[in-house]
Write an enzyme that holds these catalytic residues in place. Structure first.
Site, PDB file in Angstrom:
ATOM      1  N   VAL A 125       5.117   1.089   1.862  1.00  0.00           N
ATOM      2  CA  VAL A 125       6.533   0.976   2.204  1.00  0.00           C
ATOM      3  C   VAL A 125       7.418   1.443   1.048  1.00  0.00           C
ATOM      4  O   VAL A 125       8.358   2.218   1.246  1.00  0.00           O
ATOM      5  CB  VAL A 125       6.861  -0.479   2.614  1.00  0.00           C
ATOM      6  N   THR A 177       8.099  -7.796   4.401  1.00  0.00           N
ATOM      7  CA  THR A 177       8.153  -8.698   5.552  1.00  0.00           C
ATOM      8  C   THR A 177       8.010 -10.128   5.046  1.00  0.00           C
ATOM      9  O   THR A 177       6.967 -10.488   4.492  1.00  0.00           O
ATOM     10  CB  THR A 177       7.006  -8.365   6.532  1.00  0.00           C
ATOM     11  N   PHE A 186      10.443  -1.130   9.616  1.00  0.00           N
ATOM     12  CA  PHE A 186       9.730  -0.997  10.896  1.00  0.00           C
ATOM     13  C   PHE A 186       8.873   0.267  10.966  1.00  0.00           C
ATOM     14  O   PHE A 186       8.398   0.630  12.029  1.00  0.00           O
ATOM     15  CB  PHE A 186      10.734  -1.001  12.056  1.00  0.00           C
ATOM     16  N   CYS A 198      -0.212  -5.230   8.912  1.00  0.00           N
ATOM     17  CA  CYS A 198       0.933  -5.994   9.431  1.00  0.00           C
ATOM     18  C   CYS A 198       0.597  -6.976  10.553  1.00  0.00           C
ATOM     19  O   CYS A 198       0.773  -8.184  10.381  1.00  0.00           O
ATOM     20  CB  CYS A 198       2.016  -5.028   9.889  1.00  0.00           C
ATOM     21  N   LYS A 255      -6.189   2.836  12.193  1.00  0.00           N
ATOM     22  CA  LYS A 255      -5.645   3.692  13.257  1.00  0.00           C
ATOM     23  C   LYS A 255      -5.635   5.133  12.748  1.00  0.00           C
ATOM     24  O   LYS A 255      -5.851   5.358  11.543  1.00  0.00           O
ATOM     25  CB  LYS A 255      -4.263   3.222  13.691  1.00  0.00           C
TER      26      LYS A 255
HETATM   27  N1  LIG Z   1       2.327  -0.951   5.493  1.00  0.00           N
HETATM   28  C1  LIG Z   1       3.125  -0.974   6.552  1.00  0.00           C
HETATM   29  O1  LIG Z   1       2.943  -0.245   7.523  1.00  0.00           O
HETATM   30  C2  LIG Z   1       4.332  -1.880   6.576  1.00  0.00           C
HETATM   31  C3  LIG Z   1       5.333  -1.666   7.539  1.00  0.00           C
HETATM   32  C4  LIG Z   1       6.439  -2.489   7.536  1.00  0.00           C
HETATM   33  C5  LIG Z   1       6.535  -3.515   6.623  1.00  0.00           C
HETATM   34  N2  LIG Z   1       5.551  -3.727   5.718  1.00  0.00           N
HETATM   35  C6  LIG Z   1       5.716  -4.806   4.734  1.00  0.00           C
HETATM   36  O2  LIG Z   1       6.146  -4.232   3.506  1.00  0.00           O
HETATM   37  C7  LIG Z   1       5.598  -4.976   2.392  1.00  0.00           C
HETATM   38  C8  LIG Z   1       4.801  -4.041   1.503  1.00  0.00           C
HETATM   39  O3  LIG Z   1       3.694  -3.567   2.236  1.00  0.00           O
HETATM   40  P1  LIG Z   1       2.817  -2.340   1.737  1.00  0.00           P
HETATM   41  O4  LIG Z   1       1.882  -2.019   2.831  1.00  0.00           O
HETATM   42  O5  LIG Z   1       3.711  -1.291   1.194  1.00  0.00           O
HETATM   43  O6  LIG Z   1       2.029  -3.038   0.517  1.00  0.00           O
HETATM   44  P2  LIG Z   1       1.103  -2.350  -0.580  1.00  0.00           P
HETATM   45  O7  LIG Z   1       0.073  -3.349  -0.911  1.00  0.00           O
HETATM   46  O8  LIG Z   1       0.703  -0.989  -0.120  1.00  0.00           O
HETATM   47  O9  LIG Z   1       2.073  -2.148  -1.842  1.00  0.00           O
HETATM   48  C9  LIG Z   1       2.592  -3.177  -2.615  1.00  0.00           C
HETATM   49  C10 LIG Z   1       2.800  -2.651  -4.025  1.00  0.00           C
HETATM   50  O10 LIG Z   1       3.531  -3.619  -4.777  1.00  0.00           O
HETATM   51  C11 LIG Z   1       3.035  -3.597  -6.120  1.00  0.00           C
HETATM   52  N3  LIG Z   1       3.448  -4.817  -6.811  1.00  0.00           N
HETATM   53  C12 LIG Z   1       2.977  -6.086  -6.678  1.00  0.00           C
HETATM   54  N4  LIG Z   1       3.641  -6.920  -7.504  1.00  0.00           N
HETATM   55  C13 LIG Z   1       4.559  -6.186  -8.147  1.00  0.00           C
HETATM   56  C14 LIG Z   1       5.565  -6.482  -9.126  1.00  0.00           C
HETATM   57  N5  LIG Z   1       5.747  -7.721  -9.587  1.00  0.00           N
HETATM   58  N6  LIG Z   1       6.330  -5.484  -9.568  1.00  0.00           N
HETATM   59  C15 LIG Z   1       6.163  -4.225  -9.134  1.00  0.00           C
HETATM   60  N7  LIG Z   1       5.239  -3.876  -8.199  1.00  0.00           N
HETATM   61  C16 LIG Z   1       4.455  -4.849  -7.732  1.00  0.00           C
HETATM   62  C17 LIG Z   1       1.547  -3.417  -5.942  1.00  0.00           C
HETATM   63  O11 LIG Z   1       0.922  -2.970  -7.128  1.00  0.00           O
HETATM   64  C18 LIG Z   1       1.499  -2.401  -4.798  1.00  0.00           C
HETATM   65  O12 LIG Z   1       1.490  -1.072  -5.293  1.00  0.00           O
HETATM   66  C19 LIG Z   1       4.773  -6.098   3.026  1.00  0.00           C
HETATM   67  O13 LIG Z   1       5.562  -7.245   3.132  1.00  0.00           O
HETATM   68  C20 LIG Z   1       4.447  -5.561   4.400  1.00  0.00           C
HETATM   69  O14 LIG Z   1       4.199  -6.578   5.335  1.00  0.00           O
HETATM   70  C21 LIG Z   1       4.451  -2.910   5.646  1.00  0.00           C
END
Ligand SMILES: NC(=O)c1ccc[n+]([C@@H]2O[C@H](COP(=O)([O-])OP(=O)(O)OC[C@H]3O[C@@H](n4cnc5c(N)ncnc54)[C@H](O)[C@@H]3O)[C@@H](O)[C@H]2O)c1
Length: 441
Positions: free
Chosen positions: A11, A121, A155, A266, A327
């Site tokens: 994200v 989220t 989203f 998610c 997927k």
């Molecule tokens: N992946 C999706 O399709 C999607 C879609 C919508 C919403 N979300 C939501 O978005 C959020 C992030 O999801 P994601 O899939 O991108 O996660 P991810 O695990 O791919 O990325 C999270 C990143 O945050 C970094 N991080 C952790 N602690 C940190 C800190 N203190 N400072 C700086 N960086 C830090 C991690 O090293 C990692 O690179 C979640 O809440 C998820 O539910 C994800």
């Protein structure tokens, strides 16, 4: 506008790159120093169509920068997105430790007014906790700085994340003052200029909207899988039933495809986190619990079919797996059905020959690490050689119309277990295949 994005995962990186593409100056921050170094060298940590091009271009133009130094990033921006992970805690709730750690860091390092935007989220009430954490940290510094906390859930769909971000169906904004809404309107104006896509509301409703959307989609999937399981027992064909109900505009065709369960970063965690929130507030969420129970069983439906055909002892058997990612069009394997299927088969002695166009490294390095019964191959046809059957798990485009004669030549037995109902039963049976799909006897 000058923006920092904290957390450079799926994200965060897409958000940062897309805002930079629209002319903003963006700094993406992550605590993973290796990831940041790689990004600076143009190595993109994830596969997402269209992402690499805009990351490289904007990095070269210096409109998109990467750092581990949150202090420097905050100095140069007045808008800060929190986009760190909110994984499932042991009790099913969303683990907020990363979000709150970022809130603390922001409080420690901000030097002027900040708009702090929750893109992760997060359960209802998290914006209040972020606010408390930032204020507490400012109080320790004896600082009079002010800030706003805004909810802006994301989203995007993995696999089409850039397209979704650039042309969103809607942008949900939860805020408690007009100035905050105005900043968000300005920020998203380039993405919504053809027609108004901003949906504004109070902060708690915005936080809830994200969970309600994911829970609704997961419910459609589990509902259809349950219908498929009933079809199989009563002698109906779920593929025909799907067409029959999808043509009703109140139901529609999307998210009613039967299969071997949903995965990803998610739906599984968000359904459980919402159920946990409901329970914490004294409500028993019967539908949400059932959605998860059905999905748990559905991930085992293909291995159950294999065991029914080949027996409990799978020593000496080899199965070709087509698709590892949760997927198509992503390398993400979080909660992927392939993990359950492969583990169920290998624990009974089977060997696996697996092929995925993008997710092989994820499997090797994380999700199937240490499972020595899995051999990774470079093409879908290589996976079939001397295998006792083929199992389709992820519906990548290259699996949709394969050369069935070639498949028959390579497989030891012409047997297909189709976890995504991709093929034409009649055609396969006429060509001498034994074909098992979901929701058909
Ligand atoms: N992946 C999706 O399709 C999607 C879609 C919508 C919403 N979300 C939501 O978005 C959020 C992030 O999801 P994601 O899939 O991108 O996660 P991810 O695990 O791919 O990325 C999270 C990143 O945050 C970094 N991080 C952790 N602690 C940190 C800190 N203190 N400072 C700086 N960086 C830090 C991690 O090293 C990692 O690179 C979640 O809440 C998820 O539910 C994800």
């Amino acid at each position: 506008m000058n923006i920092s994005v904290i957390g450079t995962g799926y994200v965060g990186l897409v958000t940062g790159a897309c805002f930079a593409e629209m002319g903003n100056s963006v700094t993406c921050v992550d605590i993973d120093a290796k990831k940041v170094e790689n990004l600076k060298e143009g190595i993109i940590p994830i596969y997402e169509p269209g992402l690499e091009k805009i990351v490289l271009q904007n990095h070269e133009n210096q409109t998109l920068n990467f750092t581990i130094d949150i202090k420097k990033a905050l100095q140069n921006s007045n808008i800060c997105f929190i986009a760190v992970g909110t994984p499932m805690g042991e009790d099913g709730s969303a683990d907020l430790q990363y979000v709150l750690a970022v809130a603390k860091s922001i409080g420690e390092n901000m030097t002027h007014h900040m708009y702090i935007i929750d893109k992760s989220t997060v359960p209802v009430g998290t914006a209040d906790r972020v606010k408390e954490m930032v204020q507490k940290t400012l109080d320790i510094r004896d600082s009079q700085l002010t800030f706003d906390v805004i909810s802006n859930p994301e989203f995007l769909k993995e696999g089409v994340a850039v397209a979704d971000f650039m042309k969103p169906d809607r942008v949900v904004i939860g805020a408690d003052n007009e100035r905050a809404f105005d900043v968000m309107r300005e920020l998203y104006a380039p993405f919504t200029h053809s027609h108004e896509r901003l949906v504004t509301m109070d902060i708690r409703s915005a936080e809830m909207t994200k969970y309600a959307a994911n829970a609704m989609l997961a419910t459609k999937i589990s509902f259809m899988n349950e219908i498929a399981n009933i079809c199989e027992r009563v002698g109906a064909d779920v593929n025909q039933v799907r067409h029959g109900i999808g043509s009703d505009s109140r139901i529609g065709y999307s998210f009613i495809y039967p299969g071997c369960g949903y995965g990803g970063s998610c739906f599984p965690k968000d359904v459980q986190a919402l159920a946990k929130t409901a329970k914490d507030f004294g409500y028993e969420p019967k539908i949400l619990d059932a959605v998860e129970i059905v999905n748990y069983a559905q991930k085992r439906i293909i291995s159950d079919k294999v065991i029914k055909k080949f027996g409990e002892d799978l020593n000496g058997k080899t199965f070709a797996i087509w698709g590892l990612a949760f997927k198509p069009e992503t390398d993400d394997m979080r909660e992927a059905s392939s993990i359950t299927i492969i583990n169920e088969l290998t624990k009974r002695g089977a060997k696996i020959k697996a092929y995925d166009p993008k997710a092989e490294n994820e499997a090797k390095e994380h999700y199937l690490k240490g499972n020595n019964n899995v051999l990774y191959v470079c093409s879908k046809y290589d996976a079939l050689s001397d295998a006792d059957a083929m199992i389709l798990v992820t519906e990548w485009k290259e699996f949709r119309s394969p050369d069935f004669d070639e498949m028959k030549k390579r497989l030891k037995n012409a047997i297909i277990f189709d976890g995504r109902n991709q093929y034409n039963r009649k055609r396969l049976c006429e060509s001498g295949f034994e074909y098992f799909e979901i929701g058909v006897k």
